[in-house]
Design an enzyme around this catalytic site. Sequence first.
Site, mmCIF file in Angstrom:
data_model
loop_
_atom_site.group_PDB
_atom_site.id
_atom_site.type_symbol
_atom_site.label_atom_id
_atom_site.label_comp_id
_atom_site.label_asym_id
_atom_site.label_seq_id
_atom_site.Cartn_x
_atom_site.Cartn_y
_atom_site.Cartn_z
ATOM 1 N N GLY A 1 -48.466 -21.116 -9.332
ATOM 2 C CA GLY A 1 -48.645 -22.569 -9.492
ATOM 3 C C GLY A 1 -49.317 -23.141 -8.247
ATOM 4 O O GLY A 1 -48.996 -22.737 -7.135
ATOM 5 N N ARG B 1 -58.721 -23.613 4.292
ATOM 6 C CA ARG B 1 -59.606 -24.092 5.371
ATOM 7 C C ARG B 1 -59.255 -23.410 6.691
ATOM 8 O O ARG B 1 -60.141 -22.943 7.421
ATOM 9 C CB ARG B 1 -59.448 -25.619 5.492
ATOM 10 N N ARG C 1 -52.069 -17.510 -13.509
ATOM 11 C CA ARG C 1 -50.976 -16.545 -13.641
ATOM 12 C C ARG C 1 -51.644 -15.309 -14.264
ATOM 13 O O ARG C 1 -52.416 -15.418 -15.208
ATOM 14 C CB ARG C 1 -49.886 -17.084 -14.553
ATOM 15 N N ASP D 1 -43.220 -16.508 -4.550
ATOM 16 C CA ASP D 1 -42.635 -15.156 -4.523
ATOM 17 C C ASP D 1 -43.300 -14.204 -5.518
ATOM 18 O O ASP D 1 -43.452 -13.010 -5.231
ATOM 19 C CB ASP D 1 -41.107 -15.190 -4.692
ATOM 20 N N THR E 1 -45.500 -22.998 -2.395
ATOM 21 C CA THR E 1 -44.958 -23.345 -3.715
ATOM 22 C C THR E 1 -44.144 -24.623 -3.562
ATOM 23 O O THR E 1 -43.402 -24.757 -2.582
ATOM 24 C CB THR E 1 -44.066 -22.239 -4.305
ATOM 25 N N ILE E 2 -44.279 -25.521 -4.526
ATOM 26 C CA ILE E 2 -43.502 -26.758 -4.422
ATOM 27 C C ILE E 2 -42.013 -26.468 -4.533
ATOM 28 O O ILE E 2 -41.190 -27.259 -4.103
ATOM 29 C CB ILE E 2 -43.913 -27.816 -5.480
ATOM 30 N N ASP E 3 -41.650 -25.305 -5.107
ATOM 31 C CA ASP E 3 -40.227 -25.000 -5.363
ATOM 32 C C ASP E 3 -39.430 -24.757 -4.079
ATOM 33 O O ASP E 3 -38.205 -24.893 -4.084
ATOM 34 C CB ASP E 3 -40.102 -23.771 -6.271
ATOM 35 N N ASP F 1 -38.496 -22.061 -2.768
ATOM 36 C CA ASP F 1 -37.422 -21.105 -3.059
ATOM 37 C C ASP F 1 -37.635 -19.739 -2.394
ATOM 38 O O ASP F 1 -37.061 -18.750 -2.830
ATOM 39 C CB ASP F 1 -37.286 -20.933 -4.582
ATOM 40 N N ARG G 1 -29.623 -50.038 -16.281
ATOM 41 C CA ARG G 1 -29.617 -48.780 -17.034
ATOM 42 C C ARG G 1 -29.280 -47.582 -16.156
ATOM 43 O O ARG G 1 -29.384 -47.636 -14.926
ATOM 44 C CB ARG G 1 -31.017 -48.524 -17.598
ATOM 45 N N ARG H 1 -38.275 -24.645 -11.105
ATOM 46 C CA ARG H 1 -37.993 -23.399 -11.850
ATOM 47 C C ARG H 1 -36.501 -23.093 -11.815
ATOM 48 O O ARG H 1 -35.733 -23.922 -12.293
ATOM 49 C CB ARG H 1 -38.815 -22.243 -11.258
ATOM 50 N N ARG I 1 -17.755 -51.063 -9.330
ATOM 51 C CA ARG I 1 -17.975 -51.748 -8.061
ATOM 52 C C ARG I 1 -19.302 -52.527 -8.033
ATOM 53 O O ARG I 1 -19.782 -52.946 -6.988
ATOM 54 C CB ARG I 1 -17.848 -50.785 -6.884
ATOM 55 N N LEU J 1 -25.890 -51.895 -10.273
ATOM 56 C CA LEU J 1 -26.705 -52.376 -11.386
ATOM 57 C C LEU J 1 -27.465 -51.252 -12.080
ATOM 58 O O LEU J 1 -27.949 -51.401 -13.200
ATOM 59 C CB LEU J 1 -27.695 -53.436 -10.888
ATOM 60 N N HIS J 2 -27.608 -50.129 -11.398
ATOM 61 C CA HIS J 2 -28.303 -49.007 -12.039
ATOM 62 C C HIS J 2 -27.766 -47.693 -11.464
ATOM 63 O O HIS J 2 -27.086 -47.702 -10.437
ATOM 64 C CB HIS J 2 -29.809 -49.077 -11.792
ATOM 65 N N GLU K 1 -34.825 -28.808 -13.280
ATOM 66 C CA GLU K 1 -35.106 -28.214 -14.604
ATOM 67 C C GLU K 1 -34.314 -26.931 -14.849
ATOM 68 O O GLU K 1 -34.022 -26.583 -15.995
ATOM 69 C CB GLU K 1 -36.608 -27.950 -14.777
ATOM 70 N N ARG L 1 -46.723 -32.067 -8.734
ATOM 71 C CA ARG L 1 -47.477 -31.002 -8.077
ATOM 72 C C ARG L 1 -48.858 -31.457 -7.597
ATOM 73 O O ARG L 1 -49.559 -30.704 -6.934
ATOM 74 C CB ARG L 1 -47.634 -29.848 -9.073
HETATM 75 O O1 F6P Z 1 -43.518 -22.744 -9.437
HETATM 76 C C1 F6P Z 1 -44.054 -24.029 -9.450
HETATM 77 C C2 F6P Z 1 -43.762 -24.715 -10.755
HETATM 78 O O2 F6P Z 1 -44.313 -26.020 -10.702
HETATM 79 C C3 F6P Z 1 -42.290 -24.770 -11.171
HETATM 80 O O3 F6P Z 1 -41.577 -25.782 -10.503
HETATM 81 C C4 F6P Z 1 -42.406 -24.992 -12.652
HETATM 82 O O4 F6P Z 1 -41.263 -24.540 -13.336
HETATM 83 C C5 F6P Z 1 -43.612 -24.158 -13.011
HETATM 84 O O5 F6P Z 1 -44.381 -24.025 -11.831
HETATM 85 C C6 F6P Z 1 -44.473 -24.733 -14.085
HETATM 86 O O6 F6P Z 1 -45.465 -23.815 -14.395
HETATM 87 P P1 F6P Z 1 -46.767 -24.149 -15.222
HETATM 88 O O7 F6P Z 1 -47.613 -25.073 -14.403
HETATM 89 O O8 F6P Z 1 -47.412 -22.822 -15.415
HETATM 90 O O9 F6P Z 1 -46.316 -24.820 -16.459
#
Ligand code: F6P
Length: 319
Positions: free
Chosen positions: A11, A21, A72, A103, A125-127, A129, A162, A171, A211, A214-215, A222, A252
């Site tokens: 991703g 760069r 991928r 990873d 990776t944004i995750d 992890d 709400r 992920r 207490r 309001l929201h 995920e 992302r």
């Molecule tokens: O690994 C980065 C990520 O954005 C995860 O957070 C997410 O589950 C996945 O990729 C989404 O993958 P794709 O862009 O292939 O749908």
Amino acid sequence: MRRIGVLTSGGDAPGMNAAIRAVVRKAIYHGLEVFGFRRGFYGLMNGEYTLMRLGSVADIIHRGGTVLLTARAPEFEKESGQKKALHIIRDCGIDALLVIGGDGSFRGAAALEKLGVATIGVPATIDNDIAFTDYSIGFDTAVNNVTDAINKVRDTATSHERVYVIEVMGRTSGYIALAAGLAGGAESILVPEIPFALSEVVERLQRGVKRGKLHSIILVAEGAASAFSVAQAIKEQTKMDVRVTILGHVQRGGTPTAFDRILASRLGAEAVDLLQSGCHGQMLGLLDGKICTTPFEKALAEEKHFPADIYQLAAILAI
Ligand code: F6P
């Protein structure tokens, strides 16, 4: 060493361009040639590359995504795909390869290393992890994107009194949810790393209403639960007005934060220096502010330690 290759894989993550760069400029500074492979391992297997010049990476430091494109590549998980890539690497006279990704990408890099290709991994990776680095490139931008979205949802949530259940990426990990939940003042944060009971989430909501809140914002990673099922359960157990927002890929994209650009510039440049010094088979990382290296096997075998103390803090501050 005369010629190196660079690719982005998995991703995309904001800051990948700043890393490309840094790799290209530092390599040229050292008198090396850089081949940029397009579409990650897919492009590597199929010989899709361009010679990168100083100008090839001009005006990209502030752009999200990756100019090298990413993909991928399930075929690369098989030995036949890896051998195909090896062939291209040998044909192009590539002495070493830099892989910018998560990873899954490091598993690919480790496979090539086993086949005799000198390889270094730059975590992006944004995750967030990946073990042995406090931060991966792109995480900070994603967290800021989510925090910004929470701020916006708050305005409308308060106006209508709400509950909002906001689902974020990650992920199988909850780092984005935790960081953005703390920064955004979420009432509850649901992550896969920490068991939770929906009854507690409901109790918290009801205490908040008593207490005068309001929201309420519930941030769901995920990998922990589906926002719709959480919302449904809350609706069934309370009379509250509940809405769901799934942020998806907006998390992302966008211009990388200064933090991600600096991290990417440091790691990208260091990756080239490492290869020059004969070091490979390692991923780079940032631990306690210092750049460090970890062998791929060790990094891939280790689960990142989830900061339960920060999770606890977020829960206390949202009482
Ligand atoms: O690994 C980065 C990520 O954005 C995860 O957070 C997410 O589950 C996945 O990729 C989404 O993958 P794709 O862009 O292939 O749908």
